[in-house]
Design a protein around this motif. Structure first.
Motif: not given
Length: 232
Positions: A193-199
């Motif tokens: 989730a953090i990775g997708m949010a950052w992207l």
């Protein structure tokens, strides 16, 4: 009570294709039992996993898979934010979307086929719960990339609501899996989730319904891979 019912309707509409006149069932458990049933009658593991995952997409209406494909098409094919958002709204499937769906499906298929019988149902229940349980926290922290669409219409959860959703998902995972595997799975779901949010923040300036759906698919896939690596 009315607010709670409104939230329930939103969750069912956002996470499944089940009509509101029917109770929301444990999708992960149903998929796991179907997979075990096919295994028991001699269906090869890969074929059984493919059919079980197909049943899962029927229950959810492939909403999250569609989100993942739209994210891949938009982020991969758009020149600027406006173009990316326009591509993500296009119902046609592009090259990037087709590729990411193929990679995601084959990865989940292989991981599910590798799981031993004793962990299939529990693993799928935990994966489905955790991959969805992180979405309210993700939604709470990201601005909207546009002011219409599914994410904006659903509204932004407050801290208490997001915390309760995450806590419920973690409790389900702890009940389904050994505590160490459950905690690792929760960390993997959070990382996805953090990775997708950052992207999404970098690509389009925030969240859409497709971004949340893509995050769910990344989390679910990553958890199944983790469990296959630890328990197979």
């Amino acid at each position: 009570m009315n607010d709670w019912l409104d939230d329930l309707r939103t969750a069912v509409a956002f996470l499944t294709r089940l009509p509101m006149s029917h109770p929301m069932g444990p999708i992960g458990g149903a998929v796991g039992l179907l997979f075990l049933g096919m295994r028991a009658v001699g269906v090869p593991d890969l074929a059984a996993a493919a059919l079980a995952l197909g049943a899962s997409t029927i229950l959810t209406g492939a909403l999250h898979e569609d989100g993942l494909a739209d994210v891949a098409d938009g982020f991969g094919g758009g020149r600027d934010t406006a173009a990316k958002l326009e591509i993500m709204r296009d119902s046609r499937l592009g090259t990037y979307g087709a590729l990411i769906l193929m990679v995601s499906f084959v990865t989940k298929l292989s991981a599910l086929a590798a799981l031993p019988d004793a962990i299939v149902v529990q693993g799928l229940i935990a994966a489905h719960a955790l991959a969805r349980g992180v979405l309210p926290v993700m939604s709470m922290g990201l601005p909207y990339a546009r002011q219409d669409g599914l994410a904006a219409n659903a509204g932004r959860p407050d801290l208490a609501t997001a915390g309760i959703a995450g806590a419920f998902a973690l409790v389900i995972a702890l009940l389904a899996l050994p505590w160490s595997d459950a905690l690792w799975a929760a960390l993997v779901a959070a990382a996805a989730a953090i990775g997708m949010a950052w992207l999404a923040q970098r690509q389009i300036g925030g969240q859409t319904g497709d971004v949340l759906g893509g995050a769910e698919q990344l989390g679910e896939t990553a958890i199944l891979v983790l469990l296959a690596a630890r328990l197979a």
